[in-house]
Motif scaffolding. Structure first.
Motif, PDB file in Angstrom:
ATOM      1  N   ALA A   1       4.783 -39.349 -11.521  1.00 29.25           N
ATOM      2  CA  ALA A   1       5.005 -38.107 -12.256  1.00 29.25           C
ATOM      3  C   ALA A   1       5.402 -36.960 -11.336  1.00 29.25           C
ATOM      4  O   ALA A   1       5.042 -36.936 -10.163  1.00 29.25           O
ATOM      5  N   LYS A   2       6.145 -36.019 -11.920  1.00 26.87           N
ATOM      6  CA  LYS A   2       6.449 -34.754 -11.263  1.00 26.87           C
ATOM      7  C   LYS A   2       5.469 -33.720 -11.808  1.00 26.87           C
ATOM      8  O   LYS A   2       5.296 -33.594 -13.019  1.00 26.87           O
ATOM      9  N   LEU A   3       4.840 -32.983 -10.903  1.00 25.63           N
ATOM     10  CA  LEU A   3       3.899 -31.940 -11.280  1.00 25.63           C
ATOM     11  C   LEU A   3       4.528 -30.593 -10.974  1.00 25.63           C
ATOM     12  O   LEU A   3       5.035 -30.376  -9.877  1.00 25.63           O
ATOM     13  N   SER A   4       4.485 -29.694 -11.959  1.00 28.06           N
ATOM     14  CA  SER A   4       4.998 -28.341 -11.751  1.00 28.06           C
ATOM     15  C   SER A   4       4.149 -27.368 -12.560  1.00 28.06           C
ATOM     16  O   SER A   4       3.371 -27.773 -13.431  1.00 28.06           O
ATOM     17  N   ASP A   5       4.301 -26.103 -12.257  1.00 30.14           N
ATOM     18  CA  ASP A   5       3.518 -25.054 -12.916  1.00 30.14           C
ATOM     19  C   ASP A   5       2.029 -25.397 -12.833  1.00 30.14           C
ATOM     20  O   ASP A   5       1.546 -25.721 -11.773  1.00 30.14           O
ATOM     21  N   LYS A   6       1.335 -25.339 -13.964  1.00 34.32           N
ATOM     22  CA  LYS A   6      -0.101 -25.652 -13.994  1.00 34.32           C
ATOM     23  C   LYS A   6      -0.356 -26.870 -14.878  1.00 34.32           C
ATOM     24  O   LYS A   6       0.296 -27.049 -15.898  1.00 34.32           O
ATOM     25  N   ILE A   7      -1.324 -27.678 -14.471  1.00 33.18           N
ATOM     26  CA  ILE A   7      -1.710 -28.864 -15.224  1.00 33.18           C
ATOM     27  C   ILE A   7      -2.754 -28.451 -16.259  1.00 33.18           C
ATOM     28  O   ILE A   7      -3.776 -27.852 -15.920  1.00 33.18           O
ATOM     29  N   SER A   8      -2.504 -28.811 -17.518  1.00 33.25           N
ATOM     30  CA  SER A   8      -3.408 -28.460 -18.618  1.00 33.25           C
ATOM     31  C   SER A   8      -4.310 -29.652 -18.972  1.00 33.25           C
ATOM     32  O   SER A   8      -4.092 -30.782 -18.509  1.00 33.25           O
ATOM     33  N   LYS A   9      -5.269 -29.401 -19.822  1.00 31.14           N
ATOM     34  CA  LYS A   9      -6.146 -30.458 -20.322  1.00 31.14           C
ATOM     35  C   LYS A   9      -5.311 -31.529 -21.026  1.00 31.14           C
ATOM     36  O   LYS A   9      -5.548 -32.721 -20.852  1.00 31.14           O
ATOM     37  N   LYS A  10      -4.326 -31.113 -21.804  1.00 34.13           N
ATOM     38  CA  LYS A  10      -3.459 -32.049 -22.531  1.00 34.13           C
ATOM     39  C   LYS A  10      -2.702 -32.952 -21.558  1.00 34.13           C
ATOM     40  O   LYS A  10      -2.554 -34.152 -21.806  1.00 34.13           O
ATOM     41  N   ASP A  11      -2.231 -32.396 -20.458  1.00 29.40           N
ATOM     42  CA  ASP A  11      -1.540 -33.182 -19.428  1.00 29.40           C
ATOM     43  C   ASP A  11      -2.464 -34.270 -18.875  1.00 29.40           C
ATOM     44  O   ASP A  11      -2.065 -35.428 -18.729  1.00 29.40           O
ATOM     45  N   VAL A  12      -3.688 -33.889 -18.548  1.00 28.57           N
ATOM     46  CA  VAL A  12      -4.645 -34.840 -17.968  1.00 28.57           C
ATOM     47  C   VAL A  12      -4.993 -35.928 -18.987  1.00 28.57           C
ATOM     48  O   VAL A  12      -5.104 -37.109 -18.632  1.00 28.57           O
ATOM     49  N   GLU A  13      -5.131 -35.548 -20.247  1.00 30.00           N
ATOM     50  CA  GLU A  13      -5.425 -36.530 -21.291  1.00 30.00           C
ATOM     51  C   GLU A  13      -4.304 -37.560 -21.409  1.00 30.00           C
ATOM     52  O   GLU A  13      -4.551 -38.747 -21.633  1.00 30.00           O
ATOM     53  N   LYS A  14      -3.054 -37.127 -21.230  1.00 27.86           N
ATOM     54  CA  LYS A  14      -1.912 -38.043 -21.280  1.00 27.86           C
ATOM     55  C   LYS A  14      -2.014 -39.070 -20.141  1.00 27.86           C
ATOM     56  O   LYS A  14      -1.821 -40.264 -20.357  1.00 27.86           O
ATOM     57  N   ILE A  15      -2.337 -38.608 -18.952  1.00 28.05           N
ATOM     58  CA  ILE A  15      -2.489 -39.500 -17.798  1.00 28.05           C
ATOM     59  C   ILE A  15      -3.676 -40.443 -18.018  1.00 28.05           C
ATOM     60  O   ILE A  15      -3.613 -41.630 -17.698  1.00 28.05           O
ATOM     61  N   HIS A  16      -4.763 -39.917 -18.596  1.00 26.89           N
ATOM     62  CA  HIS A  16      -5.956 -40.725 -18.828  1.00 26.89           C
ATOM     63  C   HIS A  16      -5.643 -41.918 -19.736  1.00 26.89           C
ATOM     64  O   HIS A  16      -6.084 -43.044 -19.466  1.00 26.89           O
ATOM     65  N   SER A  17      -4.851 -41.709 -20.765  1.00 25.94           N
ATOM     66  CA  SER A  17      -4.501 -42.829 -21.653  1.00 25.94           C
ATOM     67  C   SER A  17      -3.646 -43.856 -20.907  1.00 25.94           C
ATOM     68  O   SER A  17      -3.789 -45.067 -21.124  1.00 25.94           O
ATOM     69  N   LEU A  18      -2.785 -43.396 -20.004  1.00 26.64           N
ATOM     70  CA  LEU A  18      -1.988 -44.328 -19.195  1.00 26.64           C
ATOM     71  C   LEU A  18      -2.879 -45.152 -18.261  1.00 26.64           C
ATOM     72  O   LEU A  18      -2.636 -46.348 -18.058  1.00 26.64           O
ATOM     73  N   ILE A  19      -3.901 -44.527 -17.714  1.00 25.88           N
ATOM     74  CA  ILE A  19      -4.852 -45.238 -16.851  1.00 25.88           C
ATOM     75  C   ILE A  19      -5.481 -46.395 -17.623  1.00 25.88           C
ATOM     76  O   ILE A  19      -5.534 -47.525 -17.145  1.00 25.88           O
ATOM     77  N   HIS A  20      -5.940 -46.109 -18.844  1.00 23.57           N
ATOM     78  CA  HIS A  20      -6.565 -47.153 -19.656  1.00 23.57           C
ATOM     79  C   HIS A  20      -5.590 -48.283 -19.978  1.00 23.57           C
ATOM     80  O   HIS A  20      -5.959 -49.457 -19.924  1.00 23.57           O
ATOM     81  N   ASN A  21      -4.343 -47.941 -20.289  1.00 21.92           N
ATOM     82  CA  ASN A  21      -3.339 -48.966 -20.586  1.00 21.92           C
ATOM     83  C   ASN A  21      -3.101 -49.875 -19.385  1.00 21.92           C
ATOM     84  O   ASN A  21      -2.986 -51.092 -19.524  1.00 21.92           O
ATOM     85  N   ILE A  22      -3.024 -49.299 -18.204  1.00 21.76           N
ATOM     86  CA  ILE A  22      -2.796 -50.087 -16.989  1.00 21.76           C
ATOM     87  C   ILE A  22      -3.996 -50.976 -16.683  1.00 21.76           C
ATOM     88  O   ILE A  22      -3.846 -52.148 -16.323  1.00 21.76           O
ATOM     89  N   LEU A  23      -5.203 -50.443 -16.848  1.00 23.88           N
ATOM     90  CA  LEU A  23      -6.408 -51.206 -16.510  1.00 23.88           C
ATOM     91  C   LEU A  23      -6.624 -52.415 -17.420  1.00 23.88           C
ATOM     92  O   LEU A  23      -7.370 -53.331 -17.056  1.00 23.88           O
ATOM     93  N   GLU A  24      -5.964 -52.452 -18.558  1.00 23.74           N
ATOM     94  CA  GLU A  24      -6.059 -53.632 -19.429  1.00 23.74           C
ATOM     95  C   GLU A  24      -5.446 -54.858 -18.760  1.00 23.74           C
ATOM     96  O   GLU A  24      -5.854 -55.979 -19.050  1.00 23.74           O
ATOM     97  N   ASN A  25      -4.485 -54.653 -17.855  1.00 24.92           N
ATOM     98  CA  ASN A  25      -3.769 -55.765 -17.232  1.00 24.92           C
ATOM     99  C   ASN A  25      -3.848 -55.819 -15.709  1.00 24.92           C
ATOM    100  O   ASN A  25      -3.354 -56.762 -15.103  1.00 24.92           O
ATOM    101  N   HIS A  26      -4.422 -54.789 -15.092  1.00 26.48           N
ATOM    102  CA  HIS A  26      -4.463 -54.713 -13.628  1.00 26.48           C
ATOM    103  C   HIS A  26      -5.841 -54.267 -13.170  1.00 26.48           C
ATOM    104  O   HIS A  26      -6.586 -53.641 -13.921  1.00 26.48           O
ATOM    105  N   LYS A  27      -6.142 -54.562 -11.917  1.00 30.86           N
ATOM    106  CA  LYS A  27      -7.430 -54.163 -11.342  1.00 30.86           C
ATOM    107  C   LYS A  27      -7.433 -52.714 -10.869  1.00 30.86           C
ATOM    108  O   LYS A  27      -8.457 -52.049 -10.879  1.00 30.86           O
TER     109      LYS A  27
END
Length: 118
Positions: A15-41
């Protein structure tokens, strides 16, 4: 703001990070983390910081909660930035995790991508 970058590596959040990171931004990344962990360590990260100012207060708090829950799920982390404080954040991250963390200057982003994709 977080703008996702396409990646060919299945367990990489890029990802490219610019300006300020909001709660909504972090929540988007958090869902991606869960998706990846379903198939990877482990989840790897590539963060390219340009005109990045940090977090909103709610964004910072959300990031702390996500990191606390998943710190052992993180693999390699590449931070690409343009400011000295960004390099210090990368070093601090390395101190608090067992992940392999590297900082690259903005003009080294190709080198960073090669490293994270190994």
């Amino acid at each position: 703001m977080i703008q996702l970058i396409n990646s060919e590596k299945d367990n990489l959040i890029s990802a490219k990070l610019s300006d300020k990171i909001s709660k909504k931004d972090v929540e988007k990344i958090h869902s991606l983390i869960h998706n990846i962990l379903e198939n990877h360590k482990k989840v790897d990260f590539y963060f390219e910081m340009e005109d990045f100012e940090g977090y909103t207060l709610k964004g910072f708090w959300e990031d702390i909660k996500v990191d606390s829950a998943h710190i052992s799920d993180y693999g390699k982390m590449a931070f690409v930035g343009e400011k000295k404080w960004q390099e210090w954040v990368a070093k601090a991250t390395a101190f608090f995790t067992s992940s392999e963390v590297k900082y690259f200057d903005l003009e080294e982003k190709e080198k960073a991508m090669l490293w994270i994709n190994q």
